[in-house]
Design a protein around this motif. Structure first.
Motif: not given
Length: 323
Positions: A65-73, A212-217, A222-223
């Protein structure tokens, strides 16, 4: 605004260059309060692919959830072209109660594609599969390890899919883990529709881990960059090293109950017979050394200080690509 440029989703019409926040709900609580599942939509003025980014299928998987939150924020979800749809918390019920499951006791990720007249979890799965998923050309789904089992950052895909292989390499996680689709899972149902999905696993439940969060974001960036959807203000970093591709693996289970401690770090390559942990009792009369059954990468470690006989404690690769 031509009809072909309008995205009709959950009763809303969203044109090119527009943003919207919509939601779906399928049931009320005992108090008659509704629980909405927010869906955040960002569309470029330029047409292009639609990427769906999801997390929180399990309510205790906070890091996803935190990964997607950061993508939005950070505004990463505002595309240079095409459309990005974010659903940060699919299992809002579980997220509120800090519970992996739905209030009806079901695992949402085992009831897909769901049913309009089924259980509470099944109805949410059906709503997602019929109202949101059909709009997607690609799905990025973010998970974390269950219970106290800490997953190394990894992308899970099935074997022999050229598009998934390419996208997984672009994502740039340390590991690409080839695993079969689990029956009635979100990934399995999406696969049957022919929509590519990258399932990211990293960290453990009830925990947020910066690496982990940084890897996901960074993987998501990259994608999106690969799809020419990432706006120019964002920088794309190269992965530190080429992904290790795990073709086969096994769980090492505790031979005894007791106090457990790993003596290696996640992502470690170990040789056969190496001591990787130990199980003791509280009285200092027993000490069992856990040894690697084969050479390989340890990409999941149980971080619980207490284990029972038979508990999964290490996930180790048994076959890598190129071996």
């Amino acid at each position: 605004m031509s009809e072909t440029n309008v995205l009709e989703i959950l009763g809303e019409r969203v044109g090119l260059g527009q943003s919207a926040k919509v939601s779906f709900n399928v049931a009320k609580l005992h108090t008659q309060n509704t629980i909405d599942v927010p869906v955040i939509i960002e569309r470029s003025k330029k047409p292009g692919p639609t990427v769906l980014i999801t997390a929180g299928i399990h309510g205790d998987e906070i890091n996803g959830v935190e990964i997607v939150r950061q993508i939005i924020a950070k505004g990463i979800n505002k595309p240079k072209r095409g459309t990005i749809i974010c659903v940060p918390v699919i299992n809002v019920f579980g997220f509120i109660h800090m519970d992996r499951l739905f209030p009806d006791g079901r695992d949402l990720n085992r009831v897909f594609p769901g049913s309009k007249n089924g259980s509470l979890a099944s109805r949410v799965a059906h709503e997602l599969m019929t109202k949101v998923v059909p709009h997607a050309d690609l799905i990025l789904d973010f998970h974390t390890g269950g219970a106290d089992r800490f997953n190394a950052a990894q992308v899970r895909i099935v074997k022999n899919e050229v598009v998934l292989d390419e996208l997984a390499e672009v994502f740039g996680a340390p590991f690409i883990y080839y695993s079969k689709n689990i029956k009635s899972s979100f990934r399995s149902s999406v696969y049957k529709l022919g929509i590519p999905m990258l399932l990211f696993e990293g960290g453990k439940s009830f925990n947020m881990h910066n690496a982990i969060t940084n890897t996901g974001v960074n993987g998501a960036k990259r994608v999106l960059h690969h799809l020419k959807m990432l706006r120019s203000p964002f920088k794309v970093s190269s992965p530190k090293k080429e992904a290790v591709k795990i073709l086969e693996s096994k769980w090492l289970r505790a031979s005894y109950s007791g106090m457990f401690k790993s003596v290696i770090n996640i992502n470690t390559y170990v040789e056969k017979g190496a001591v990787i942990g130990n199980i003791t009792d509280p009285y200092g009369s027993f000490n069992h050394f856990v040894k690697a059954p084969n050479a390989g990468y340890v990409f999941n470690i149980n971080e619980s200080p207490l284990v029972y006989q038979g508990d999964a404690i290490f996930h180790i690769s048994t076959k890598l690509e190129g071996e």
